[in-house]
Design a protein around this motif. Structure first.
Motif, PDB file in Angstrom:
ATOM      1  N   ARG A   8      -1.727   8.243  -9.270  1.00 17.56           N
ATOM      2  CA  ARG A   8      -1.505   6.990  -8.550  1.00 17.56           C
ATOM      3  C   ARG A   8      -2.166   7.090  -7.173  1.00 17.56           C
ATOM      4  O   ARG A   8      -2.376   8.188  -6.658  1.00 17.56           O
ATOM      5  N   ARG A   9      -2.446   5.931  -6.581  1.00 13.77           N
ATOM      6  CA  ARG A   9      -3.012   5.914  -5.234  1.00 13.77           C
ATOM      7  C   ARG A   9      -2.650   4.602  -4.551  1.00 13.77           C
ATOM      8  O   ARG A   9      -2.282   3.627  -5.216  1.00 13.77           O
ATOM      9  N   ARG A  10      -2.757   4.601  -3.230  1.00 15.61           N
ATOM     10  CA  ARG A  10      -2.450   3.398  -2.454  1.00 15.61           C
ATOM     11  C   ARG A  10      -3.706   2.522  -2.403  1.00 15.61           C
ATOM     12  O   ARG A  10      -4.541   2.647  -1.519  1.00 15.61           O
ATOM     13  N   HIS A  11      -3.804   1.615  -3.380  1.00 17.14           N
ATOM     14  CA  HIS A  11      -4.982   0.762  -3.498  1.00 17.14           C
ATOM     15  C   HIS A  11      -5.135  -0.156  -2.289  1.00 17.14           C
ATOM     16  O   HIS A  11      -4.146  -0.544  -1.653  1.00 17.14           O
ATOM     17  N   VAL A  12      -6.368  -0.533  -2.006  1.00 13.91           N
ATOM     18  CA  VAL A  12      -6.614  -1.596  -1.038  1.00 13.91           C
ATOM     19  C   VAL A  12      -6.026  -2.885  -1.598  1.00 13.91           C
ATOM     20  O   VAL A  12      -6.213  -3.206  -2.771  1.00 13.91           O
ATOM     21  N   SER A  13      -5.296  -3.628  -0.771  1.00 13.82           N
ATOM     22  CA  SER A  13      -4.604  -4.831  -1.233  1.00 13.82           C
ATOM     23  C   SER A  13      -5.554  -6.024  -1.280  1.00 13.82           C
ATOM     24  O   SER A  13      -6.759  -5.900  -1.046  1.00 13.82           O
ATOM     25  N   SER A  14      -4.977  -7.202  -1.566  1.00 13.45           N
ATOM     26  CA  SER A  14      -5.766  -8.435  -1.657  1.00 13.45           C
ATOM     27  C   SER A  14      -5.860  -9.176  -0.333  1.00 13.45           C
ATOM     28  O   SER A  14      -6.336 -10.320  -0.299  1.00 13.45           O
ATOM     29  N   LEU A  15      -5.409  -8.569   0.762  1.00 16.43           N
ATOM     30  CA  LEU A  15      -5.517  -9.224   2.062  1.00 16.43           C
ATOM     31  C   LEU A  15      -6.982  -9.412   2.445  1.00 16.43           C
ATOM     32  O   LEU A  15      -7.844  -8.618   2.075  1.00 16.43           O
ATOM     33  N   SER A  16      -7.237 -10.469   3.188  1.00 17.98           N
ATOM     34  CA  SER A  16      -8.571 -10.689   3.740  1.00 17.98           C
ATOM     35  C   SER A  16      -8.471 -10.597   5.255  1.00 17.98           C
ATOM     36  O   SER A  16      -7.530 -11.104   5.858  1.00 17.98           O
ATOM     37  N   GLY A  17      -9.424  -9.940   5.843  1.00 16.82           N
ATOM     38  CA  GLY A  17      -9.393  -9.763   7.288  1.00 16.82           C
ATOM     39  C   GLY A  17     -10.708  -9.199   7.773  1.00 16.82           C
ATOM     40  O   GLY A  17     -11.755  -9.382   7.147  1.00 16.82           O
ATOM     41  N   SER A  18     -10.654  -8.482   8.870  1.00 15.84           N
ATOM     42  CA  SER A  18     -11.874  -7.949   9.458  1.00 15.84           C
ATOM     43  C   SER A  18     -12.422  -6.805   8.608  1.00 15.84           C
ATOM     44  O   SER A  18     -11.693  -6.141   7.868  1.00 15.84           O
ATOM     45  N   ASP A  19     -13.712  -6.584   8.728  1.00 12.89           N
ATOM     46  CA  ASP A  19     -14.349  -5.483   8.002  1.00 12.89           C
ATOM     47  C   ASP A  19     -13.784  -4.135   8.443  1.00 12.89           C
ATOM     48  O   ASP A  19     -13.684  -3.206   7.639  1.00 12.89           O
ATOM     49  N   GLU A  20     -13.411  -4.030   9.705  1.00 13.91           N
ATOM     50  CA  GLU A  20     -12.864  -2.767  10.205  1.00 13.91           C
ATOM     51  C   GLU A  20     -11.529  -2.453   9.542  1.00 13.91           C
ATOM     52  O   GLU A  20     -11.285  -1.319   9.118  1.00 13.91           O
ATOM     53  N   ASP A  21     -10.647  -3.461   9.433  1.00 12.08           N
ATOM     54  CA  ASP A  21      -9.352  -3.242   8.786  1.00 12.08           C
ATOM     55  C   ASP A  21      -9.533  -2.851   7.321  1.00 12.08           C
ATOM     56  O   ASP A  21      -8.871  -1.936   6.821  1.00 12.08           O
ATOM     57  N   LYS A  22     -10.425  -3.538   6.638  1.00 13.51           N
ATOM     58  CA  LYS A  22     -10.655  -3.227   5.227  1.00 13.51           C
ATOM     59  C   LYS A  22     -11.233  -1.830   5.066  1.00 13.51           C
ATOM     60  O   LYS A  22     -10.868  -1.094   4.145  1.00 13.51           O
ATOM     61  N   SER A  23     -12.124  -1.443   5.963  1.00 15.51           N
ATOM     62  CA  SER A  23     -12.716  -0.108   5.895  1.00 15.51           C
ATOM     63  C   SER A  23     -11.656   0.971   6.088  1.00 15.51           C
ATOM     64  O   SER A  23     -11.668   2.005   5.400  1.00 15.51           O
ATOM     65  N   LEU A  24     -10.719   0.750   7.001  1.00 16.46           N
ATOM     66  CA  LEU A  24      -9.646   1.720   7.224  1.00 16.46           C
ATOM     67  C   LEU A  24      -8.722   1.802   6.009  1.00 16.46           C
ATOM     68  O   LEU A  24      -8.250   2.885   5.647  1.00 16.46           O
ATOM     69  N   ALA A  25      -8.464   0.660   5.373  1.00 16.27           N
ATOM     70  CA  ALA A  25      -7.633   0.666   4.164  1.00 16.27           C
ATOM     71  C   ALA A  25      -8.336   1.405   3.026  1.00 16.27           C
ATOM     72  O   ALA A  25      -7.700   2.140   2.258  1.00 16.27           O
ATOM     73  N   GLU A  26      -9.639   1.234   2.900  1.00 12.78           N
ATOM     74  CA  GLU A  26     -10.401   1.949   1.875  1.00 12.78           C
ATOM     75  C   GLU A  26     -10.386   3.454   2.135  1.00 12.78           C
ATOM     76  O   GLU A  26     -10.313   4.257   1.197  1.00 12.78           O
ATOM     77  N   ALA A  27     -10.442   3.840   3.405  1.00 19.84           N
ATOM     78  CA  ALA A  27     -10.396   5.263   3.747  1.00 19.84           C
ATOM     79  C   ALA A  27      -9.053   5.876   3.356  1.00 19.84           C
ATOM     80  O   ALA A  27      -8.990   7.018   2.881  1.00 19.84           O
ATOM     81  N   LEU A  28      -7.965   5.117   3.533  1.00 15.59           N
ATOM     82  CA  LEU A  28      -6.645   5.616   3.144  1.00 15.59           C
ATOM     83  C   LEU A  28      -6.564   5.797   1.629  1.00 15.59           C
ATOM     84  O   LEU A  28      -6.033   6.805   1.140  1.00 15.59           O
ATOM     85  N   GLU A  29      -7.096   4.852   0.892  1.00 14.02           N
ATOM     86  CA  GLU A  29      -7.117   4.980  -0.571  1.00 14.02           C
ATOM     87  C   GLU A  29      -7.939   6.194  -0.996  1.00 14.02           C
ATOM     88  O   GLU A  29      -7.548   6.949  -1.892  1.00 14.02           O
ATOM     89  N   ARG A  30      -9.083   6.404  -0.340  1.00 18.57           N
ATOM     90  CA  ARG A  30      -9.933   7.547  -0.682  1.00 18.57           C
ATOM     91  C   ARG A  30      -9.214   8.868  -0.402  1.00 18.57           C
ATOM     92  O   ARG A  30      -9.383   9.843  -1.140  1.00 18.57           O
TER      93      ARG A  30
END
Length: 318
Positions: free
Chosen positions: A156-178
Motif C-alpha cells: 500500500r502507499r499514500r497515493h496522490v489525491s484528486s485535489l487540484s492546486g499548485s504544481d509545487e503542492d502536487k510535486s510534494l505530494a508525489e514525493a511523499l508517495e514515492r
C-alpha cells in the motif's frame, strides 16, 4: 355673366386656421400625450434586474466555485505505512519461501496498482481509505492460485489525491508517495527477498512507481541488478507509457537478454495473463540458473546446548 371675371371664393380663417410655430409657441394641452405608467417603471425595473444579476454572480463565486485547497503539509499528511504490518500490504505471501540458492531459481513480482480517483480529504490518501481495498479487483490474475513459478507482493502507499492546486503542492505530494514506494521496496529487499529473481510492474501511476524502483533501487545496485528480470505492463494499462520507460527488449523475444519488458496490453483473459507471466518467469529462472552464481544457503540456526551444573559430592540444589 359672360365675360365677367369668375369670383374666386376667399378662404375663411376659421376653416383653415393658421398655426403660429414661432418662438414662444406652446402646444395646447390637448396635443400633449401623457407618459404611460409602464414607461415610468422601465428605469426602475432595469436597475432591479441588474442588481439581481450582480447578486447571482457573487453567490456563484462565493458558494459554487471550488473551495481553495490547503497547501501541502507533511504535518497534516496521513500516517506512513508500517511495512512490518500486514495491513500495509495488499498482497504479501505468508509461509515458508525458497531462496535463490534453490533450483529452479524462484521469482518474485512486486506490483504497484494505479491510484484511485475521488479522495479530496488532503493531498495524499491514507492507506486505510476504503477505496484502496478494491485496487486489485481489476487485476484478478494477481490473486489466482494457478501461479507456479512466481509469488506476488503489492504494498500500500499514500497515493496522490484528486485535489487540484499548485504544481509545487502536487510535486510534494508525489514525493511523499514515492517515499512509500521506495520504503516498501527497501523492506522487501531486507526482509522478504531471499536472493530471488525480481520482476516489477504496475498500471498507470503504479507503472511509474515500478520504473522508480528500477532506477533507484535495482538497476545499478549489486546483487539486485543481476537478479532483475524486467518490468511488466498491466493488461489494464490504457494510458500512454511513461516517457522514461527503459529501452529494453521484449521478454517474448528474448531468452538471453535481461532485463526485458513484458507488455500484457491486449490480453483480456486472466488465465492467459497468468500463463504469460508464468512462462516468462520460468525462462528467466532458467537463465539465472545458468548465468548467475548461486548465493550460499543460510546456515542452519545454531543449537543451544545446556550444561547441567557440576555438583560436588554431597551438594544439593538447596
Amino acid at each position: 355673366m359672360p365675360g365677367d371675371l369668375m369670383e374666386i371664393p376667399r378662404l375663411s380663417s376659421k376653416a383653415c386656421p393658421i398655426v403660429d410655430r414661432s418662438e414662444g409657441y406652446q402646444r395646447p394641452m390637448s396635443e400633449v400625450s401623457e407618459t404611460s405608467a409602464v414607461t415610468r417603471l422601465v428605469p426602475g425595473l432595469t436597475i432591479l434586474v441588474l442588481l439581481i444579476m450582480i447578486a447571482a454572480a457573487v453567490f456563484h463565486v462565493v458558494t459554487l466555485s471550488p473551495p481553495q485547497h490547503p497547501s501541502f503539509s507533511r504535518e497534516n499528511a496521513p500516517a506512513a505505512p508500517d511495512f512490518s504490518n500486514t495491513t500495509s500490504w495488499l498482497l504479501r505471501p505468508t509461509g515458508e519461501r525458497l531462496g535463490g540458492w534453490e533450483r529452479p531459481w524462484p521469482i518474485d513480482l512486486i506490483w504497484f496498482p494505479d491510484q484511485p480517483d475521488g479522495y479530496l480529504g488532503g493531498w495524499n490518501t491514507p492507506i486505510d481509505w476504503s477505496a484502496l481495498d478494491g485496487q486489485l479487483s481489476s487485476e484478478p490474475w494477481l490473486q489466482t492460485s494457478e501461479r507456479t513459478s512466481y509469488v506476488a507482493f503489492s504494498p500500500r502507499r499514500r497515493h496522490v489525491s484528486s485535489l487540484s492546486g499548485s504544481d509545487e503542492d502536487k510535486s510534494l505530494a508525489e514525493a511523499l508517495e514515492r517515499e512509500d514506494v521506495l520504503r516498501a521496496t527497501d523492506y522487501y529487499l531486507e526482509t522478504d527477498h531471499l536472493m530471488r529473481g525480481i520482476f516489477v510492474g504496475g498500471r498507470g501511476s503504479g507503472l511509474s512507481a515500478a520504473i522508480d524502483v528500477v532506477e533507484m533501487r535495482l538497476a545499478d545496485t549489486a546483487p539486485y541488478d543481476r537478479l532483475l528480470g524486467g518490468i511488466i505492463i498491466s493488461p489494464m494499462q490504457t494510458e500512454d507509457l511513461p516517457e522514461d520507460m527503459p529501452p529494453w527488449p521484449a521478454c517474448a523475444e528474448t531468452a538471453s537478454e535481461y532485463p526485458c519488458i513484458l507488455d500484457l496490453r491486449g490480453i483480456s483473459e486472466a488465465d492467459a495473463v497468468v500463463q504469460q507471466i508464468d512462462q516468462t518467469s520460468k525462462v528467466f529462472s532458467q537463465w539465472l540458473d545458468g548465468n548467475v552464481t548461486k548465493p550460499a544457503a543460510p546456515l542452519p540456526p545454531m543449537e543451544t546446548i545446556e550444561f547441567s551444573p557440576v555438583r560436588r559430592p554431597g551438594e544439593t540444589d538447596d
